[in-house]
Design a protein around this motif. Structure first.
Motif, PDB file in Angstrom:
ATOM      1  N   GLY A 105       9.541 -12.041   8.235  1.00 34.37           N
ATOM      2  CA  GLY A 105       9.493 -13.521   7.638  1.00 34.37           C
ATOM      3  C   GLY A 105      10.605 -14.010   7.346  1.00 34.37           C
ATOM      4  O   GLY A 105      10.678 -15.348   7.222  1.00 34.37           O
ATOM      5  N   THR A 106      11.759 -13.283   7.137  1.00 38.16           N
ATOM      6  CA  THR A 106      12.868 -13.787   6.619  1.00 38.16           C
ATOM      7  C   THR A 106      13.627 -14.658   8.123  1.00 38.16           C
ATOM      8  O   THR A 106      13.647 -14.084   9.210  1.00 38.16           O
ATOM      9  N   ASP A 112      26.382 -22.178  13.077  1.00 36.30           N
ATOM     10  CA  ASP A 112      26.378 -23.544  12.654  1.00 36.30           C
ATOM     11  C   ASP A 112      24.722 -23.798  13.192  1.00 36.30           C
ATOM     12  O   ASP A 112      24.424 -24.964  13.608  1.00 36.30           O
ATOM     13  N   GLY A 113      23.863 -23.071  13.211  1.00 41.32           N
ATOM     14  CA  GLY A 113      22.451 -23.481  13.652  1.00 41.32           C
ATOM     15  C   GLY A 113      21.974 -23.528  15.137  1.00 41.32           C
ATOM     16  O   GLY A 113      21.092 -23.870  15.503  1.00 41.32           O
ATOM     17  N   ARG A 114      23.096 -23.188  16.083  1.00 40.29           N
ATOM     18  CA  ARG A 114      22.709 -23.312  17.480  1.00 40.29           C
ATOM     19  C   ARG A 114      21.706 -22.310  17.844  1.00 40.29           C
ATOM     20  O   ARG A 114      21.092 -22.429  18.945  1.00 40.29           O
ATOM     21  N   LEU A 115      21.797 -21.043  16.999  1.00 37.67           N
ATOM     22  CA  LEU A 115      20.767 -20.109  17.384  1.00 37.67           C
ATOM     23  C   LEU A 115      20.045 -19.753  15.984  1.00 37.67           C
ATOM     24  O   LEU A 115      20.858 -19.360  15.106  1.00 37.67           O
ATOM     25  N   LYS A 116      18.771 -19.557  15.973  1.00 32.81           N
ATOM     26  CA  LYS A 116      18.066 -18.955  14.812  1.00 32.81           C
ATOM     27  C   LYS A 116      17.040 -17.889  15.282  1.00 32.81           C
ATOM     28  O   LYS A 116      16.956 -17.792  16.464  1.00 32.81           O
ATOM     29  N   CYS A 117      16.903 -17.141  14.345  1.00 35.98           N
ATOM     30  CA  CYS A 117      15.666 -16.108  14.377  1.00 35.98           C
ATOM     31  C   CYS A 117      14.815 -16.041  13.220  1.00 35.98           C
ATOM     32  O   CYS A 117      15.275 -16.175  12.008  1.00 35.98           O
ATOM     33  N   GLU A 118      13.850 -15.210  13.638  1.00 32.67           N
ATOM     34  CA  GLU A 118      12.879 -14.799  12.410  1.00 32.67           C
ATOM     35  C   GLU A 118      12.637 -13.293  12.797  1.00 32.67           C
ATOM     36  O   GLU A 118      12.149 -12.947  13.625  1.00 32.67           O
ATOM     37  N   VAL A 119      12.615 -12.586  11.539  1.00 32.93           N
ATOM     38  CA  VAL A 119      12.200 -11.079  11.596  1.00 32.93           C
ATOM     39  C   VAL A 119      10.719 -11.093  11.688  1.00 32.93           C
ATOM     40  O   VAL A 119      10.039 -11.572  10.872  1.00 32.93           O
ATOM     41  N   THR A 120      10.046 -10.649  12.702  1.00 30.41           N
ATOM     42  CA  THR A 120       8.703 -10.393  12.656  1.00 30.41           C
ATOM     43  C   THR A 120       8.102  -9.095  12.726  1.00 30.41           C
ATOM     44  O   THR A 120       6.851  -9.022  12.537  1.00 30.41           O
ATOM     45  N   GLY A 121       8.979  -8.010  12.469  1.00 33.23           N
ATOM     46  CA  GLY A 121       8.418  -6.685  12.281  1.00 33.23           C
ATOM     47  C   GLY A 121       9.639  -5.616  12.177  1.00 33.23           C
ATOM     48  O   GLY A 121      10.693  -6.074  12.117  1.00 33.23           O
ATOM     49  N   ARG A 128      14.689  -3.687  13.451  1.00 30.79           N
ATOM     50  CA  ARG A 128      13.992  -4.851  13.221  1.00 30.79           C
ATOM     51  C   ARG A 128      13.606  -5.483  14.654  1.00 30.79           C
ATOM     52  O   ARG A 128      14.328  -5.703  15.442  1.00 30.79           O
ATOM     53  N   ILE A 129      12.087  -6.083  14.712  1.00 36.71           N
ATOM     54  CA  ILE A 129      11.944  -6.856  15.716  1.00 36.71           C
ATOM     55  C   ILE A 129      12.034  -8.440  15.382  1.00 36.71           C
ATOM     56  O   ILE A 129      11.789  -8.828  14.214  1.00 36.71           O
ATOM     57  N   ILE A 130      12.932  -9.210  16.224  1.00 38.78           N
ATOM     58  CA  ILE A 130      13.254 -10.469  15.738  1.00 38.78           C
ATOM     59  C   ILE A 130      12.975 -11.538  17.116  1.00 38.78           C
ATOM     60  O   ILE A 130      12.931 -11.028  18.132  1.00 38.78           O
ATOM     61  N   LYS A 131      12.613 -12.539  16.589  1.00 45.02           N
ATOM     62  CA  LYS A 131      12.405 -13.923  17.768  1.00 45.02           C
ATOM     63  C   LYS A 131      13.505 -14.724  17.519  1.00 45.02           C
ATOM     64  O   LYS A 131      13.718 -15.533  16.385  1.00 45.02           O
TER      65      LYS A 131
END
Length: 341
Positions: A105-106, A112-121, A128-131
């Motif tokens: 969830g983090t 500078d925000g060109r790429l973002k991700c969320e940890v999903t598992g 970590r699994i990230i999207k």
């Protein structure tokens, strides 16, 4: 067999920090696995040890600039990601440091925000699994923001990214280079082919196993992390014909070796195949395909030194490594090479 049986004493100054000035001018130890005889050569001399009708098998994976430095979206806390394996288009398995900041969830931002991700598992062994989220082409953004994932024992900056790629790298997807292939130049490969040696290309994307030490006390307790591989119809045909005609199949690197041994039938025959492998090769293993290997000098107590010991014996390989230390060979990713024949 215990992991500590594969220990040897290596002075820190023999860990190569930079590649050789010219790829094929690294040193080459030629090792006869039956007699234990050792010769000291330069890598370009490898052509003298290959015969017409032999086949070199090379891993054409390409290393991604897979190390990303980012920040936690809500606090700005610094974090480092190492992309290991693509699960689908925008979902990856990754190592994260510090891992305690990367709970499911983090969210994190890069560039500078060109790429973002969320940890999903949570993945294997704490990965970590990230999207990812982004606008544009992911590979182009990664190429701009990412850094080459050099192993932790290399502390000097790499000026030319291509020196951590083989000259025949093609299929992007690795978290580390298939380092035995770093010694070849295009000119040397041409000389080898002119001698009547065939080249066969396979793909294995190097992943988590490269970064994980063996923590078990005995070899049998260790679990290998899975890695994706592919062998196409053309490569299978070349290798099968080499075996049928009495030529030698020589793997360039442990990754090519593991690919072939994973895909082969019990009779050593290959066909077009793709999938994941967790094969763990150590003394006692009966090789189905390869007759020799070109490889770098590996970490003490690593799965890689266990693999090459299976081609000879533990005692003979440790003895050869002790000779390499005494003769001041350079070790690991940017180090010198060994041909076990």
């Amino acid at each position: 067999m215990k992991v500590k049986d594969f220990y040897f004493d290596l002075p820190e100054e023999q860990i190569a920090q930079k590649p050789a000035e010219k790829r094929d001018l690294s040193r080459l130890m030629v090792y006869d696995r039956e007699s234990g005889e050792v010769e000291h050569k330069v890598f370009k001399d490898i052509v003298d040890y290959l015969n017409e009708g032999d086949c070199l098998v090379l891993n054409n994976t390409r290393v991604l600039p897979a190390r990303l430095f980012g920040a936690k979206e809500n606090t700005g806390g610094k974090v480092e990601f190492l992309l290991l394996k693509r699960i689908d288009k925008d979902t990856w398995e990754s190592l994260v440091k510090p891992g305690k900041k990367a709970k499911p969830g983090t969210r994190f931002v890069f560039g500078d925000g060109r790429l973002k991700c969320e940890v999903t598992g949570i993945g294997e062994e704490g990965s970590r699994i990230i999207k990812f989220e982004y606008d544009g082409v992911f590979e182009e953004i990664l190429d701009e923001l990412g850094n080459m994932p050099l192993p932790p024992y290399i502390t000097e900056r790499l000026e030319d990214r291509e020196r951590y790629q083989t000259v025949y790298s093609k299929e992007a997807g690795s978290a580390a280079a298939p380092t035995a292939g770093l010694h070849f130049t295009e000119e040397l490969l041409e000389k080898i082919q002119d001698k009547g040696v065939k080249l066969a290309y396979v793909t294995l994307h190097v992943g988590l196993g490269t970064f994980r030490p063996v923590k078990a006390e005995t070899i049998a307790e260790h679990h290998m992390h899975s890695e994706y591989y592919e062998i196409d119809e053309e490569a299978a045909k070349i290798i099968n014909e080499t075996k049928e005609n009495g030529g030698r199949v020589i793997a360039v690197g442990t990754t090519s070796c593991r690919t072939l041994e994973s895909a082969a039938e019990e009779n050593g025959q290959l066909e077009e195949k793709k999938g994941d492998t967790e094969i763990f090769i150590y003394p006692g293993y009966k090789f189905k395909v390869i007759d020799g290997i070109i490889t770098n000098f590996h970490l003490p107590e690593s799965t890689l030194i266990m693999l090459i010991s299976a081609l000879s014996t533990r005692d003979k390989i440790i003895n050869a490594y002790n000779i390499a230390v005494k003769e001041n060979y350079r070790f690991f990713s940017f180090g010198d090479a060994m041909f076990i024949r």
